[in-house]
Write a protein that holds these residues in place. Structure first.
Motif, PDB file in Angstrom:
ATOM      1  N   SER A 109      47.287  36.724  40.637  1.00 41.82           N
ATOM      2  CA  SER A 109      46.732  36.252  41.899  1.00 41.82           C
ATOM      3  C   SER A 109      46.976  34.758  42.054  1.00 41.82           C
ATOM      4  CB  SER A 109      45.232  36.549  41.977  1.00 41.82           C
ATOM      5  OG  SER A 109      45.000  37.922  42.217  1.00 41.82           O
ATOM      6  N   GLU A 110      46.842  34.288  43.299  1.00 40.64           N
ATOM      7  CA  GLU A 110      47.065  32.866  43.577  1.00 40.64           C
ATOM      8  C   GLU A 110      46.016  32.015  42.878  1.00 40.64           C
ATOM      9  OE1 GLU A 110      47.745  29.969  47.483  1.00 40.64           O
ATOM     10  OE2 GLU A 110      47.381  32.119  47.725  1.00 40.64           O
ATOM     11  N   LYS A 111      46.414  30.806  42.522  1.00 42.72           N
ATOM     12  CA  LYS A 111      45.562  29.889  41.774  1.00 42.72           C
ATOM     13  C   LYS A 111      45.421  28.580  42.553  1.00 42.72           C
ATOM     14  CE  LYS A 111      47.621  32.204  37.868  1.00 42.72           C
ATOM     15  NZ  LYS A 111      48.332  33.150  38.777  1.00 42.72           N
ATOM     16  N   PRO A 112      44.570  28.567  43.565  1.00 47.36           N
ATOM     17  CA  PRO A 112      44.458  27.362  44.386  1.00 47.36           C
ATOM     18  C   PRO A 112      43.997  26.173  43.554  1.00 47.36           C
ATOM     19  CG  PRO A 112      42.692  28.906  44.873  1.00 47.36           C
ATOM     20  CD  PRO A 112      43.655  29.631  43.998  1.00 47.36           C
ATOM     21  N   PRO A 113      44.486  24.968  43.883  1.00 51.61           N
ATOM     22  CA  PRO A 113      44.109  23.786  43.113  1.00 51.61           C
ATOM     23  C   PRO A 113      42.708  23.313  43.471  1.00 51.61           C
ATOM     24  CG  PRO A 113      45.512  23.153  44.933  1.00 51.61           C
ATOM     25  CD  PRO A 113      45.456  24.662  44.945  1.00 51.61           C
ATOM     26  N   GLY A 114      42.103  22.582  42.547  1.00 56.75           N
ATOM     27  CA  GLY A 114      40.809  21.964  42.815  1.00 56.75           C
ATOM     28  C   GLY A 114      39.650  22.843  42.420  1.00 56.75           C
ATOM     29  N   VAL A 115      38.603  22.204  41.911  1.00 57.59           N
ATOM     30  CA  VAL A 115      37.420  22.935  41.464  1.00 57.59           C
ATOM     31  C   VAL A 115      36.689  23.582  42.637  1.00 57.59           C
ATOM     32  CG1 VAL A 115      35.179  22.680  40.315  1.00 57.59           C
ATOM     33  CG2 VAL A 115      37.182  21.476  39.421  1.00 57.59           C
ATOM     34  N   ALA A 116      36.683  22.924  43.791  1.00 55.81           N
ATOM     35  CA  ALA A 116      35.942  23.450  44.942  1.00 55.81           C
ATOM     36  C   ALA A 116      36.426  24.828  45.371  1.00 55.81           C
ATOM     37  CB  ALA A 116      36.040  22.478  46.115  1.00 55.81           C
ATOM     38  N   ALA A 117      37.665  25.154  45.062  1.00 55.41           N
ATOM     39  CA  ALA A 117      38.212  26.465  45.450  1.00 55.41           C
ATOM     40  C   ALA A 117      37.558  27.608  44.703  1.00 55.41           C
ATOM     41  CB  ALA A 117      39.722  26.481  45.217  1.00 55.41           C
ATOM     42  N   PRO A 133      41.205  44.170  41.616  1.00 51.99           N
ATOM     43  CA  PRO A 133      41.964  42.937  41.824  1.00 51.99           C
ATOM     44  C   PRO A 133      41.962  42.032  40.599  1.00 51.99           C
ATOM     45  CG  PRO A 133      39.790  42.712  42.771  1.00 51.99           C
ATOM     46  CD  PRO A 133      39.868  44.119  42.225  1.00 51.99           C
ATOM     47  N   ASP A 134      42.998  41.204  40.504  1.00 50.29           N
ATOM     48  CA  ASP A 134      42.908  39.985  39.698  1.00 50.29           C
ATOM     49  C   ASP A 134      42.177  38.974  40.580  1.00 50.29           C
ATOM     50  OD1 ASP A 134      44.437  40.941  37.535  1.00 50.29           O
ATOM     51  OD2 ASP A 134      46.317  40.304  38.468  1.00 50.29           O
ATOM     52  N   LEU A 135      41.058  38.458  40.123  1.00 51.54           N
ATOM     53  CA  LEU A 135      40.335  37.467  40.911  1.00 51.54           C
ATOM     54  C   LEU A 135      41.182  36.211  41.090  1.00 51.54           C
ATOM     55  CD1 LEU A 135      36.816  37.846  39.285  1.00 51.54           C
ATOM     56  CD2 LEU A 135      37.616  38.830  41.446  1.00 51.54           C
ATOM     57  N   ARG A 136      40.876  35.424  42.114  1.00 52.62           N
ATOM     58  CA  ARG A 136      41.647  34.200  42.332  1.00 52.62           C
ATOM     59  C   ARG A 136      41.634  33.351  41.062  1.00 52.62           C
ATOM     60  NH1 ARG A 136      39.573  29.992  46.603  1.00 52.62           N
ATOM     61  NH2 ARG A 136      39.371  31.801  48.006  1.00 52.62           N
ATOM     62  N   GLY A 137      42.770  32.757  40.749  1.00 49.19           N
ATOM     63  CA  GLY A 137      42.892  31.963  39.535  1.00 49.19           C
ATOM     64  C   GLY A 137      43.352  32.734  38.320  1.00 49.19           C
ATOM     65  N   TYR A 138      43.396  34.065  38.412  1.00 44.07           N
ATOM     66  CA  TYR A 138      43.701  34.909  37.258  1.00 44.07           C
ATOM     67  C   TYR A 138      45.044  35.611  37.402  1.00 44.07           C
ATOM     68  CZ  TYR A 138      38.973  34.641  35.257  1.00 44.07           C
ATOM     69  OH  TYR A 138      37.812  34.209  34.677  1.00 44.07           O
ATOM     70  N   ASN A 139      45.739  35.726  36.292  1.00 42.06           N
ATOM     71  CA  ASN A 139      46.917  36.568  36.133  1.00 42.06           C
ATOM     72  C   ASN A 139      47.899  36.404  37.285  1.00 42.06           C
ATOM     73  OD1 ASN A 139      48.431  38.524  34.650  1.00 42.06           O
ATOM     74  ND2 ASN A 139      47.680  40.134  35.990  1.00 42.06           N
ATOM     75  N   ARG A 147      45.338  42.263  23.295  1.00 41.10           N
ATOM     76  CA  ARG A 147      45.268  40.807  23.160  1.00 41.10           C
ATOM     77  C   ARG A 147      46.578  40.146  23.579  1.00 41.10           C
ATOM     78  NH1 ARG A 147      42.194  42.670  18.642  1.00 41.10           N
ATOM     79  NH2 ARG A 147      39.994  42.035  18.840  1.00 41.10           N
ATOM     80  N   ARG A 148      47.689  40.792  23.277  1.00 44.35           N
ATOM     81  CA  ARG A 148      48.980  40.237  23.689  1.00 44.35           C
ATOM     82  C   ARG A 148      49.080  40.183  25.213  1.00 44.35           C
ATOM     83  NH1 ARG A 148      53.620  41.734  25.632  1.00 44.35           N
ATOM     84  NH2 ARG A 148      53.039  43.942  25.699  1.00 44.35           N
ATOM     85  N   LEU A 149      48.637  41.222  25.879  1.00 46.37           N
ATOM     86  CA  LEU A 149      48.691  41.253  27.340  1.00 46.37           C
ATOM     87  C   LEU A 149      47.771  40.191  27.950  1.00 46.37           C
ATOM     88  CD1 LEU A 149      48.735  45.121  27.876  1.00 46.37           C
ATOM     89  CD2 LEU A 149      50.626  43.528  28.273  1.00 46.37           C
ATOM     90  N   TYR A 150      46.619  39.983  27.326  1.00 48.22           N
ATOM     91  CA  TYR A 150      45.722  38.934  27.817  1.00 48.22           C
ATOM     92  C   TYR A 150      46.361  37.562  27.646  1.00 48.22           C
ATOM     93  CZ  TYR A 150      41.827  41.998  28.848  1.00 48.22           C
ATOM     94  OH  TYR A 150      41.035  42.958  29.421  1.00 48.22           O
ATOM     95  N   GLU A 151      47.000  37.334  26.520  1.00 48.67           N
ATOM     96  CA  GLU A 151      47.645  36.033  26.313  1.00 48.67           C
ATOM     97  C   GLU A 151      48.757  35.802  27.333  1.00 48.67           C
ATOM     98  OE1 GLU A 151      48.689  36.314  22.185  1.00 48.67           O
ATOM     99  OE2 GLU A 151      46.908  35.184  21.568  1.00 48.67           O
ATOM    100  N   GLU A 152      49.464  36.860  27.705  1.00 44.41           N
ATOM    101  CA  GLU A 152      50.485  36.731  28.748  1.00 44.41           C
ATOM    102  C   GLU A 152      49.843  36.351  30.081  1.00 44.41           C
ATOM    103  OE1 GLU A 152      52.803  40.262  29.036  1.00 44.41           O
ATOM    104  OE2 GLU A 152      53.796  39.992  27.088  1.00 44.41           O
ATOM    105  N   ALA A 153      48.696  36.937  30.378  1.00 41.37           N
ATOM    106  CA  ALA A 153      48.006  36.612  31.626  1.00 41.37           C
ATOM    107  C   ALA A 153      47.529  35.165  31.625  1.00 41.37           C
ATOM    108  CB  ALA A 153      46.829  37.563  31.838  1.00 41.37           C
ATOM    109  N   TRP A 154      47.014  34.689  30.486  1.00 40.63           N
ATOM    110  CA  TRP A 154      46.524  33.309  30.403  1.00 40.63           C
ATOM    111  C   TRP A 154      47.670  32.310  30.495  1.00 40.63           C
ATOM    112  CZ3 TRP A 154      43.592  34.699  25.303  1.00 40.63           C
ATOM    113  CH2 TRP A 154      42.548  35.593  25.606  1.00 40.63           C
ATOM    114  N   ALA A 155      48.878  32.753  30.138  1.00 38.10           N
ATOM    115  CA  ALA A 155      50.039  31.859  30.159  1.00 38.10           C
ATOM    116  C   ALA A 155      50.658  31.726  31.547  1.00 38.10           C
ATOM    117  CB  ALA A 155      51.091  32.354  29.162  1.00 38.10           C
ATOM    118  N   GLN A 156      50.183  32.497  32.517  1.00 32.79           N
ATOM    119  CA  GLN A 156      50.698  32.350  33.874  1.00 32.79           C
ATOM    120  C   GLN A 156      50.439  30.914  34.349  1.00 32.79           C
ATOM    121  OE1 GLN A 156      52.343  34.600  35.832  1.00 32.79           O
ATOM    122  NE2 GLN A 156      52.320  36.100  34.189  1.00 32.79           N
ATOM    123  N   PRO A 157      51.393  30.308  35.057  1.00 31.87           N
ATOM    124  CA  PRO A 157      51.205  28.915  35.488  1.00 31.87           C
ATOM    125  C   PRO A 157      49.909  28.719  36.266  1.00 31.87           C
ATOM    126  CG  PRO A 157      53.463  29.625  35.880  1.00 31.87           C
ATOM    127  CD  PRO A 157      52.706  30.846  35.461  1.00 31.87           C
TER     128      PRO A 157
END
Length: 279
Positions: free
Chosen positions: A67-75, A59-65, A184-194
């Motif tokens: 996968s869903e990126k729930p708001p808030g630090v508590a998530a 899996p892509d862990l939550r917050g990554y690539n 590295r290019r693929l990682y940068e694309e993953a980090w650029a996900q909203p």
């Protein structure tokens, strides 16, 4: 890599993206990546494990690539991350699975084995400290010095900009072939996900803001620990003395490997994984 299938599943209230390979009736092996990677962290392990007959789920862990990126630090509290993996195993129709984790994926895997050992068949940890070892070793100035980035990540917005601009330079192993320019290019694309940069860094923010619940740190499942001793972030002694908390543990050190151990020495890592998970 063999042919991969991509999937989306909602577990523990969050939508996770994952890839899978290998026979559907094979023993399940769930591979958990760390920071700042995503499922491709395991691209050199997926093929050998799938060809050995395992049903490999990454899996892509939550917050990554993707996968869903729930708001808030508590998530991003460890308890919620661990619950994601348990729910994923059950959602795929398994009662238990082999769990392999590197870095943050290893921290989550340790937590899963402590809190829900019934869902873990065998546990493999790569360069991720056991929670009790963290309390012991992180008192030392040498480890605090290596962990400077954790404090930096507590700042607002600046760590996100730093990650998107300079994160590629963290992906350097002792093996020159550990990461290619395409990697590295693929990682940068993953980090650029909203929302991805904030989601990823919120793992570290949650460590500071939420105290871990009291828990017996004993791990009752067979465990293999693989440790690259040239890790610039973690002291080698974090892999020492684990027998106190993990009675059935085998620790194998890689003197020439960095934090990115499965990239630096993929053949040896793969052989050890297949040997351990097949017994």
């Amino acid at each position: 890599m063999p042919e991969l299938t991509e999937h989306q599943v909602v577990v523990n209230g969050v939508r996770l993206h994952y890839v899978a390979a290998g026979p559907r009736d094979g023993p399940p092996a769930v591979l958990l990546h760390g920071f700042p990677e995503f499922w491709r962290a395991w691209e050199r392990q997926i093929g050998p494990l799938a060809r050995a007959g395992f049903r490999v789920v990454v899996p892509d862990l939550r917050g990554y690539n993707l996968s869903e990126k729930p708001p808030g630090v508590a998530a991003y509290r460890v308890g919620r991350l661990q619950a994601d993996v348990a729910a994923l195993i059950h959602a795929l129709g398994y009662g238990r699975a082999h769990v392999v984790g590197h870095d943050w994926g290893g921290i989550i895997a340790w937590a899963l084995a402590v809190r829900q050992p019934e869902v873990v068949d065998r546990l493999v940890i790569l360069n991720a400290p056991h929670p009790a070892a963290v309390r012991r070793v992180f008192r030392k100035p040498a480890q605090w010095f290596r962990s400077w980035y954790i404090f930096f990540f507590q700042l607002p917005w600046l760590p996100e900009r730093f990650l998107r601009r300079f994160g590629r330079w963290a992906l350097r192993g002792t093996n020159p072939a550990a990461y290619t320019e395409e990697d590295r290019r693929l990682y940068e694309e993953a980090w650029a996900q909203p929302g991805a940069a904030t989601g990823m860094i919120n793992y570290y923010r949650a460590l500071f803001r939420f105290r871990r619940e009291g828990q017996d740190p004993l791990v009752r499942v067979p465990t293999l620990v693989l440790w690259g001793e040239r890790d610039v972030a973690l002291l080698p002694e974090l892999a020492s003395g684990l027998e106190r908390w993990v009675p059935d543990v085998r620790v194998i050190r890689f003197p020439r490997a960095s934090h990115w151990i499965m990239r630096d020495e993929p053949v040896r890592v793969n052989n050890l994984l297949m040997e351990f998970l097949s017994t």
